[in-house]
Design an enzyme around this catalytic site. Structure first.
Site, PDB file in Angstrom:
ATOM      1  N   SER A 196       0.837  -1.207   0.000  1.00  7.46           N
ATOM      2  CA  SER A 196       0.000   0.000   0.000  1.00  7.46           C
ATOM      3  C   SER A 196       0.866   1.248   0.000  1.00  7.46           C
ATOM      4  O   SER A 196       1.958   1.262   0.576  1.00  7.46           O
ATOM      5  CB  SER A 196      -0.886  -0.010   1.256  1.00  7.46           C
ATOM      6  OG  SER A 196      -1.515   1.230   1.440  1.00  7.46           O
TER       7      SER A 196
ATOM      8  N   LYS B 105       2.311  -3.473   6.726  1.00  7.94           N
ATOM      9  CA  LYS B 105       2.688  -3.494   5.295  1.00  7.94           C
ATOM     10  C   LYS B 105       4.193  -3.262   5.163  1.00  7.94           C
ATOM     11  O   LYS B 105       4.875  -3.912   4.372  1.00  7.94           O
ATOM     12  CB  LYS B 105       1.905  -2.429   4.516  1.00  7.94           C
ATOM     13  CG  LYS B 105       0.426  -2.747   4.354  1.00  7.94           C
ATOM     14  CD  LYS B 105       0.211  -4.063   3.616  1.00  7.94           C
ATOM     15  CE  LYS B 105      -1.247  -4.418   3.495  1.00  7.94           C
ATOM     16  NZ  LYS B 105      -1.476  -5.755   2.908  1.00  7.94           N
TER      17      LYS B 105
ATOM     18  N   TYR C  77      -1.633  -0.794  11.060  1.00  5.00           N
ATOM     19  CA  TYR C  77      -1.942  -1.371   9.738  1.00  5.00           C
ATOM     20  C   TYR C  77      -0.805  -1.053   8.765  1.00  5.00           C
ATOM     21  O   TYR C  77      -0.257  -1.951   8.127  1.00  5.00           O
ATOM     22  CB  TYR C  77      -3.272  -0.832   9.194  1.00  5.00           C
ATOM     23  CG  TYR C  77      -3.381  -1.035   7.703  1.00  5.00           C
ATOM     24  CD1 TYR C  77      -3.177   0.027   6.814  1.00  5.00           C
ATOM     25  CD2 TYR C  77      -3.602  -2.295   7.172  1.00  5.00           C
ATOM     26  CE1 TYR C  77      -3.208  -0.164   5.455  1.00  5.00           C
ATOM     27  CE2 TYR C  77      -3.640  -2.497   5.805  1.00  5.00           C
ATOM     28  CZ  TYR C  77      -3.440  -1.429   4.950  1.00  5.00           C
ATOM     29  OH  TYR C  77      -3.463  -1.631   3.594  1.00  5.00           O
TER      30      TYR C  77
HETATM   31  C1  WQD Z   1      -9.694   9.144   1.315  1.00  7.81           C
HETATM   32  C2  WQD Z   1      -9.867  10.637   1.606  1.00  7.81           C
HETATM   33  C3  WQD Z   1     -10.147  11.123   3.917  1.00  7.81           C
HETATM   34  C4  WQD Z   1     -13.989   9.139   4.378  1.00  7.81           C
HETATM   35  C5  WQD Z   1      -6.993   4.163   3.283  1.00  7.81           C
HETATM   36  C6  WQD Z   1      -5.844   3.345   3.780  1.00  7.81           C
HETATM   37  C7  WQD Z   1      -5.082   2.814   2.603  1.00  7.81           C
HETATM   38  C8  WQD Z   1      -6.019   2.037   1.725  1.00  7.81           C
HETATM   39  C9  WQD Z   1      -7.158   2.937   1.258  1.00  7.81           C
HETATM   40  C10 WQD Z   1      -6.000  -0.280   2.349  1.00  7.81           C
HETATM   41  C11 WQD Z   1      -9.096  11.073   2.837  1.00  7.81           C
HETATM   42  C12 WQD Z   1     -11.390  11.496   3.130  1.00  7.81           C
HETATM   43  C13 WQD Z   1     -12.800   9.630   3.863  1.00  7.81           C
HETATM   44  C14 WQD Z   1     -15.012  10.042   4.768  1.00  7.81           C
HETATM   45  C15 WQD Z   1     -13.611  11.878   4.094  1.00  7.81           C
HETATM   46  N1  WQD Z   1      -6.545   0.936   2.433  1.00  7.81           N
HETATM   47  N2  WQD Z   1     -12.629  10.964   3.725  1.00  7.81           N
HETATM   48  N3  WQD Z   1     -14.776  11.392   4.606  1.00  7.81           N
HETATM   49  O1  WQD Z   1      -7.345   7.067   4.107  1.00  7.81           O
HETATM   50  O2  WQD Z   1      -6.515   7.592   1.746  1.00  7.81           O
HETATM   51  O3  WQD Z   1      -6.493   5.245   2.558  1.00  7.81           O
HETATM   52  O4  WQD Z   1      -7.823   3.399   2.447  1.00  7.81           O
HETATM   53  O5  WQD Z   1      -5.040  -0.625   1.710  1.00  7.81           O
HETATM   54  O6  WQD Z   1      -4.057   1.975   3.076  1.00  7.81           O
HETATM   55  O7  WQD Z   1      -4.992   4.178   4.528  1.00  7.81           O
HETATM   56  O8  WQD Z   1      -8.661   6.328   2.066  1.00  7.81           O
HETATM   57  O9  WQD Z   1     -11.029   6.451   1.455  1.00  7.81           O
HETATM   58  O10 WQD Z   1     -10.399   6.438   3.924  1.00  7.81           O
HETATM   59  O11 WQD Z   1      -9.960   8.455   2.540  1.00  7.81           O
HETATM   60  O12 WQD Z   1     -13.423  13.105   3.968  1.00  7.81           O
HETATM   61  O13 WQD Z   1     -16.120   9.656   5.262  1.00  7.81           O
HETATM   62  O14 WQD Z   1     -11.229  10.887   1.872  1.00  7.81           O
HETATM   63  O15 WQD Z   1      -9.878  12.104   4.894  1.00  7.81           O
HETATM   64  O16 WQD Z   1      -8.639  12.388   2.611  1.00  7.81           O
HETATM   65  P1  WQD Z   1      -7.216   6.673   2.680  1.00  7.81           P
HETATM   66  P2  WQD Z   1     -10.086   6.862   2.529  1.00  7.81           P
END
Ligand code: WQD
Length: 337
Positions: free
Chosen positions: A125, A154, A150
């Protein structure tokens, strides 16, 4: 060629099984069903016409892993997706993550090292980069101290694989995903988050359908053009295709090192607000949202430099953000019917 796909009933795993079957591979799925459902097998069969072999197995049970590989001694390669992946949960329950993400990796590698040679694809990741200094992110960007257990699993996983590759006949490709979204165009398989979605896109599609009242945007005070955080949203089918290409590279002995690493993204960053507007465009829905405080542990920006995957793997993500969101929206509507 018999290929094992651990976590093969999961989001990325199931899409990869479809692409493996499309390329004529014989697939055995291992899944513990902790974060997936047997219905996914039907979805795969509806797409490819072939039902993959499936074994329900908890990879934390070493003797069961040994028994599996004894019974399937002709396995040519393993694509290892099986892992716990919720950042927040890993902070609350780190030992669950170290046991499930590390022990299982060790047990699988212990079986593969007994073969004359083996091909191993590891689901890593972009989280290993933390907040990288320079955008777009290249594979040689420094690995920062993990922001969560997590993310640490990785990083540790990559280190274990690197040490093992030096001492065994296991050839490996580490695939560092950016943000996988979307669903197969057939809407037969897709993302099935259990409970309240942690990730942005499933929360958006559930809000679009009225299952959630409104989206909370975690912060609009980031140093980005519109103040919301930027990520590289890649279609899950593009991601799945990269896994098959990487596996074929190893099986055909085209790899130039025992461990090769590739970033898998589109190369384009999109802000949360841009994703919201793109969703509104493809769905024709106005998405209710409110700006709230930043989420603990979130980084400002991450998007991939994809030159290495483009030139060495000959792979490039094809779906646009709107196409990916449209497929996610089609899937959400279908499963809620
Ligand atoms: C994306 C953006 C949030 C939800 C994570 C893991 C990564 C991978 C993908 C496994 C961020 C914003 C999110 C919400 C929001 N997982 N957001 N409101 O955090 O980039 O990555 O998931 O492999 O390893 O770290 O993905 O989709 O959670 O967030 O504003 O209800 O959307 O702050 O900027 P992230 P995400």
């Amino acid at each position: 060629m018999k290929i094992v796909v651990t976590g093969g009933l999961g989001f990325i795993g199931s899409h990869t099984v479809v692409e493996l079957q499309n390329q004529g591979f014989e697939v055995i799925i291992i899944d513990d069903l902790s974060n997936s459902s047997l219905k996914v097998l039907d979805g795969i069969q509806n797409i490819t016409g072939k039902i993959p072999a499936f074994e329900k197995l908890d990879l934390r049970e070493k003797d069961k892993v040994q028994d599996f590989f004894k019974r399937h001694h002709d396995v040519s390669g393993v694509i290892h997706f099986a892992a716990s992946k919720a950042v927040g949960e890993s902070v609350e329950n780190p030992l669950l993550y170290y046991e499930n993400n590390i022990n299982t990796l060790v047990y699988i590698l212990q079986e593969l090292q007994q073969k004359p040679e083996a091909s191993f694809i590891f689901s890593s990741s972009c989280t290993v980069y933390g907040q990288a200094e320079k955008m777009p992110i290249t594979e040689d960007a420094s690995i920062q101290t993990a922001m969560s257990p997590y993310g640490n699993t990785k990083q540790i996983g990559e280190e274990i694989i690197t040490d093992v590759a030096k001492a065994t006949n296991i050839n490996t490709i580490l695939l560092r995903y950016f943000n996988p979204i979307g669903a197969h165009s057939s809407a037969e398989i897709g993302e099935l988050p259990l409970g309240v979605p942690q990730n942005l896109v499933p929360f958006i599609t559930q809000t679009g359908l009225g299952l959630r009242k409104e989206l909370s945007v975690y912060g609009d005070d980031y140093p980005t053009p519109d103040g919301t955080a930027v990520r590289d949203y890649i279609h899950v089918v593009d991601l799945a295709k990269a896994h098959v290409i990487a596996l074929q590279r190893l099986l055909n002995k085209k790899n130039t090192a025992k461990v090769e690493t590739f970033n898998l993204g589109t190369g384009t960053g999109s802000s949360v607000l841009e994703v919201i507007h793109a969703f509104e465009k493809v769905s024709g829905k106005k998405l209710p949202y409110k700006i709230v405080a930043r989420r603990e542990g979130d980084i400002t920006s991450a998007y991939a430099n994809t030159d290495k995957a483009n030139t060495i793997l000959g792979w490039k993500a094809e779906a646009t953000l709107e196409e990916s969101l449209a497929s996610a929206w089609k899937w959400e509507q279908k499963i809620r019917k």
